[in-house]
Design an enzyme around this catalytic site. Structure first.
Site, PDB file in Angstrom:
ATOM      1  N   HIS A  20       0.823  -1.213   0.000  1.00  0.00           N
ATOM      2  CA  HIS A  20       0.000   0.000   0.000  1.00  0.00           C
ATOM      3  C   HIS A  20       0.855   1.261   0.000  1.00  0.00           C
ATOM      4  CE1 HIS A  20      -4.126   1.011  -0.157  1.00  0.00           C
ATOM      5  NE2 HIS A  20      -4.371   1.216   1.116  1.00  0.00           N
ATOM      6  N   ASN A  68      -6.977   6.535   3.766  1.00  0.00           N
ATOM      7  CA  ASN A  68      -8.342   6.974   3.474  1.00  0.00           C
ATOM      8  C   ASN A  68      -8.600   8.414   3.915  1.00  0.00           C
ATOM      9  OD1 ASN A  68      -8.341   6.447   6.202  1.00  0.00           O
ATOM     10  ND2 ASN A  68     -10.240   5.272   6.204  1.00  0.00           N
ATOM     11  N   ASP A  93      -0.529   2.819  -5.190  1.00  0.00           N
ATOM     12  CA  ASP A  93      -0.516   1.390  -5.504  1.00  0.00           C
ATOM     13  C   ASP A  93      -1.757   1.050  -6.331  1.00  0.00           C
ATOM     14  OD1 ASP A  93      -1.906   1.994  -2.924  1.00  0.00           O
ATOM     15  OD2 ASP A  93      -2.473  -0.111  -3.052  1.00  0.00           O
ATOM     16  N   ASN A 114      -9.322   3.792  -1.616  1.00  0.00           N
ATOM     17  CA  ASN A 114      -9.815   4.752  -0.622  1.00  0.00           C
ATOM     18  C   ASN A 114      -9.027   6.057  -0.601  1.00  0.00           C
ATOM     19  OD1 ASN A 114     -11.979   3.196   0.250  1.00  0.00           O
ATOM     20  ND2 ASN A 114     -10.688   2.069   1.675  1.00  0.00           N
TER      21      ASN A 114
END
Length: 189
Positions: A20, A68, A93, A114
């Site tokens: 991530h 997020n 990513d 997100n």
């Protein structure tokens, strides 16, 4: 400032080498290559570096809130420096690309990401550039969270870093307004 480049990731050592954090890896490598130092801007919840490439002044960010909630730090910095969304490159990513593949993209949906969803909301538009760093997909949607928050194996990690390196190799063209040339080179590899 001519461009804002925001790498998306999650802050802290627990997330540092996870899939991530491919966006963080990109901007960290970019800053290192240009011997730029990071400083924390507490008001915007971001680390930032400022430097020039080929005559273009860059503001490079690593939002220090979770993925997020990436939108507010990027929006605050863009507003302060009067950088329009069309001059923002968000590096993130991408599950839908295999490791080793990177793609530029103008505008579009968030694809369930997100960080992009929050950026769309904070910027009030989807019209900004993205650099998608492939991390592959675990095969089933129920395994995505654990997958993106895990460290890739050695081969995948090397492929992700190779994609970042190739992306950095075409960044000069991209910044100079030759996005088509940058995409042609990067997307043909």
């Amino acid at each position: 400032m001519d461009w804002l480049i925001a790498g998306l990731g999650n802050p802290g050592p627990d997330y540092a080498k996870t899939r991530h954090n491919a966006g963080f890896c990109f901007v960290q490598e970019l800053a290192q290559r240009h011997q730029a130092s990071w400083r924390l801007e507490k008001a915007w919840k971001t680390e930032l570096a400022r430097f020039a490439i080929g005559g273009y002044d860059l503001l490079v960010l690593q939002p220090q809130d979770f993925m997020n909630r990436s939108g507010a730090p990027v929006q605050a910095a863009a507003a302060f420096f009067k950088i329009p969304p069309a001059r923002i490159l968000v590096v993130h990513d991408e599950l839908d690309l295999p490791p080793g593949v990177a793609r530029f993209k103008w505008s579009g949906g968030h694809g369930g990401h997100n960080g992009l969803r929050d950026l769309d909301r904070a910027l009030g538009t989807r019209d900004y550039w993205r650099l998608r760093i492939g991390i592959g997909h675990p095969g089933h949607k129920d395994r995505v969270v654990g997958y993106v928050l895990a460290r890739p194996g050695a081969t995948e990690e090397a492929e992700i870093h190779a994609a970042i390196d190739r992306s950095l190799g075409v960044l000069d063209d991209f910044l100079a307004g030759r996005a088509d040339a940058a995409m042609k080179t990067l997307h043909s590899e």
